[in-house]
Design an enzyme around this catalytic site. Sequence first.
Site, PDB file in Angstrom:
ATOM      1  N   LYS A  48       0.814  -1.200   0.000  1.00  0.00           N
ATOM      2  CA  LYS A  48       0.000   0.000   0.000  1.00  0.00           C
ATOM      3  C   LYS A  48       0.851   1.254   0.000  1.00  0.00           C
ATOM      4  O   LYS A  48       0.375   2.338  -0.228  1.00  0.00           O
ATOM      5  CB  LYS A  48      -0.895   0.001   1.271  1.00  0.00           C
ATOM      6  CG  LYS A  48      -1.875  -1.168   1.316  1.00  0.00           C
ATOM      7  CD  LYS A  48      -2.601  -1.229   2.669  1.00  0.00           C
ATOM      8  CE  LYS A  48      -1.825  -2.167   3.552  1.00  0.00           C
ATOM      9  NZ  LYS A  48      -2.514  -2.611   4.768  1.00  0.00           N
ATOM     10  N   GLY A  49       2.134   1.088   0.289  1.00  0.00           N
ATOM     11  CA  GLY A  49       3.011   2.227   0.531  1.00  0.00           C
ATOM     12  C   GLY A  49       3.138   3.213  -0.616  1.00  0.00           C
ATOM     13  O   GLY A  49       3.391   4.399  -0.405  1.00  0.00           O
ATOM     14  N   GLU A 104       7.641   2.362  -6.310  1.00  0.00           N
ATOM     15  CA  GLU A 104       7.751   1.843  -4.943  1.00  0.00           C
ATOM     16  C   GLU A 104       7.996   3.001  -3.982  1.00  0.00           C
ATOM     17  O   GLU A 104       8.573   4.023  -4.365  1.00  0.00           O
ATOM     18  CB  GLU A 104       8.896   0.807  -4.914  1.00  0.00           C
ATOM     19  CG  GLU A 104       9.271   0.257  -3.561  1.00  0.00           C
ATOM     20  CD  GLU A 104       8.191  -0.565  -2.880  1.00  0.00           C
ATOM     21  OE1 GLU A 104       7.056  -0.069  -2.746  1.00  0.00           O
ATOM     22  OE2 GLU A 104       8.500  -1.687  -2.439  1.00  0.00           O
ATOM     23  N   ASP A 108      14.900  -0.347   0.451  1.00  0.00           N
ATOM     24  CA  ASP A 108      15.676  -0.495   1.682  1.00  0.00           C
ATOM     25  C   ASP A 108      16.642  -1.673   1.522  1.00  0.00           C
ATOM     26  O   ASP A 108      17.704  -1.502   0.938  1.00  0.00           O
ATOM     27  CB  ASP A 108      14.711  -0.671   2.854  1.00  0.00           C
ATOM     28  CG  ASP A 108      15.400  -0.747   4.194  1.00  0.00           C
ATOM     29  OD1 ASP A 108      16.475  -0.146   4.349  1.00  0.00           O
ATOM     30  OD2 ASP A 108      14.866  -1.401   5.118  1.00  0.00           O
ATOM     31  N   VAL A 158      11.532   6.185   8.621  1.00  0.00           N
ATOM     32  CA  VAL A 158      10.695   7.311   8.209  1.00  0.00           C
ATOM     33  C   VAL A 158       9.260   6.853   7.966  1.00  0.00           C
ATOM     34  O   VAL A 158       9.021   5.697   7.615  1.00  0.00           O
ATOM     35  CB  VAL A 158      11.242   8.003   6.937  1.00  0.00           C
ATOM     36  CG1 VAL A 158      12.582   8.673   7.222  1.00  0.00           C
ATOM     37  CG2 VAL A 158      11.378   7.031   5.778  1.00  0.00           C
ATOM     38  N   ASP A 164       4.557   3.503   6.389  1.00  0.00           N
ATOM     39  CA  ASP A 164       3.881   3.239   7.656  1.00  0.00           C
ATOM     40  C   ASP A 164       4.821   2.756   8.744  1.00  0.00           C
ATOM     41  O   ASP A 164       5.921   2.268   8.486  1.00  0.00           O
ATOM     42  CB  ASP A 164       2.819   2.150   7.464  1.00  0.00           C
ATOM     43  CG  ASP A 164       3.443   0.750   7.337  1.00  0.00           C
ATOM     44  OD1 ASP A 164       4.251   0.551   6.411  1.00  0.00           O
ATOM     45  OD2 ASP A 164       3.141  -0.108   8.178  1.00  0.00           O
ATOM     46  N   ARG A 170       0.538   6.518   7.328  1.00  0.00           N
ATOM     47  CA  ARG A 170       0.595   6.580   5.868  1.00  0.00           C
ATOM     48  C   ARG A 170      -0.049   7.866   5.348  1.00  0.00           C
ATOM     49  O   ARG A 170       0.291   8.349   4.278  1.00  0.00           O
ATOM     50  CB  ARG A 170      -0.158   5.387   5.244  1.00  0.00           C
ATOM     51  CG  ARG A 170       0.476   4.027   5.466  1.00  0.00           C
ATOM     52  CD  ARG A 170      -0.223   2.996   4.572  1.00  0.00           C
ATOM     53  NE  ARG A 170       0.022   1.617   4.980  1.00  0.00           N
ATOM     54  CZ  ARG A 170       1.071   0.890   4.611  1.00  0.00           C
ATOM     55  NH1 ARG A 170       1.993   1.409   3.844  1.00  0.00           N
ATOM     56  NH2 ARG A 170       1.204  -0.358   5.010  1.00  0.00           N
TER      57      ARG A 170
HETATM   58  P1  IMP Z   1      12.956  -3.998   1.120  1.00  0.00           P
HETATM   59  O1  IMP Z   1      13.662  -3.052   0.207  1.00  0.00           O
HETATM   60  O2  IMP Z   1      12.711  -5.350   0.515  1.00  0.00           O
HETATM   61  O3  IMP Z   1      13.589  -4.060   2.491  1.00  0.00           O
HETATM   62  O4  IMP Z   1      11.459  -3.524   1.377  1.00  0.00           O
HETATM   63  C1  IMP Z   1      11.111  -2.198   1.425  1.00  0.00           C
HETATM   64  C2  IMP Z   1       9.835  -2.128   2.236  1.00  0.00           C
HETATM   65  O5  IMP Z   1      10.176  -2.074   3.620  1.00  0.00           O
HETATM   66  C3  IMP Z   1       9.077  -0.871   1.920  1.00  0.00           C
HETATM   67  O6  IMP Z   1       8.114  -1.086   0.925  1.00  0.00           O
HETATM   68  C4  IMP Z   1       8.483  -0.499   3.264  1.00  0.00           C
HETATM   69  O7  IMP Z   1       7.235  -1.141   3.422  1.00  0.00           O
HETATM   70  C5  IMP Z   1       9.439  -1.074   4.288  1.00  0.00           C
HETATM   71  N1  IMP Z   1      10.369  -0.040   4.814  1.00  0.00           N
HETATM   72  C6  IMP Z   1      11.713  -0.017   4.715  1.00  0.00           C
HETATM   73  N2  IMP Z   1      12.254   1.069   5.320  1.00  0.00           N
HETATM   74  C7  IMP Z   1      11.207   1.763   5.820  1.00  0.00           C
HETATM   75  C8  IMP Z   1      11.096   2.999   6.559  1.00  0.00           C
HETATM   76  O8  IMP Z   1      12.072   3.717   6.882  1.00  0.00           O
HETATM   77  N3  IMP Z   1       9.834   3.362   6.887  1.00  0.00           N
HETATM   78  C9  IMP Z   1       8.729   2.654   6.558  1.00  0.00           C
HETATM   79  N4  IMP Z   1       8.782   1.493   5.875  1.00  0.00           N
HETATM   80  C10 IMP Z   1      10.006   1.044   5.506  1.00  0.00           C
HETATM   81 MG    MG Z   2       5.500  -1.290   5.318  1.00  0.00          MG
END
Ligand code: IMP
Ligand code: MG
Length: 185
Positions: A48-49, A104, A108, A158, A164, A170
């Site tokens: 949903k982000g 996206e 992260d 963040v 979220d 959100r």
């Molecule tokens: P990754 O890159 O596979 O770790 O996934 C990224 C997802 O982790 C994002 O879509 C967010 O849902 C969540 N995420 C990572 N860092 C943050 C943050 O600082 N705040 C909120 N959600 C985060």
């Molecule tokens: Mg999330």
Amino acid sequence: MIHETDMSRDIERILLTEDELLKRIDEVATVLTEDYRGKDPIVVGILKGAIPFYAAMSCRIDTPIQEDFMCVSSYGSGTTTSGEVKIRKDLDTDIRGRHVLILEDILDSGLTLKLLRKLLLERGAESVKICTLLDKPSGRKVEIAPDYTCFTIPGGFVVGFGLDYAEHYRNLPYIGILKQEVYSA
Ligand code: IMP
Ligand code: MG
């Protein structure tokens, strides 16, 4: 603990204001418009982000696109690249031979998007590119770089503009750093 009546009380400081977000999204939209002109891409929002980012970006891309959405999460230890994507909501569109642009909220660890990009290429997409609102390179666990980035941010958690904590915040119109007491309590 999450404050029950005032979201702003849980924010340490604002990292990106709504004006800054929209101004930069507008700039990146201009680049996407040129890069995707005549390609009729399928622009895929990750639920949903990405919702606020998607809403702002899609209406600033000034060339025909098709819109679709996915809801995914990744399995895996985080240190290996051999995880699997769990699809909670799949695309409605057949992407064979099509250009796909993923929108996206934040990149992260990179685990989810690395697996997702591989999956969509295996389905026969002509190209799969990633446009992220935020890039947090310090969190990376697998090698992946976004094709388009609105903002690169340092470490730290963040929230807001789609992002979220425990499914809250959100709907903040800006991106803010969450107070540590909120998630450590
Ligand atoms: P990754 O890159 O596979 O770790 O996934 C990224 C997802 O982790 C994002 O879509 C967010 O849902 C969540 N995420 C990572 N860092 C943050 C943050 O600082 N705040 C909120 N959600 C985060
Ligand atoms: Mg999330």
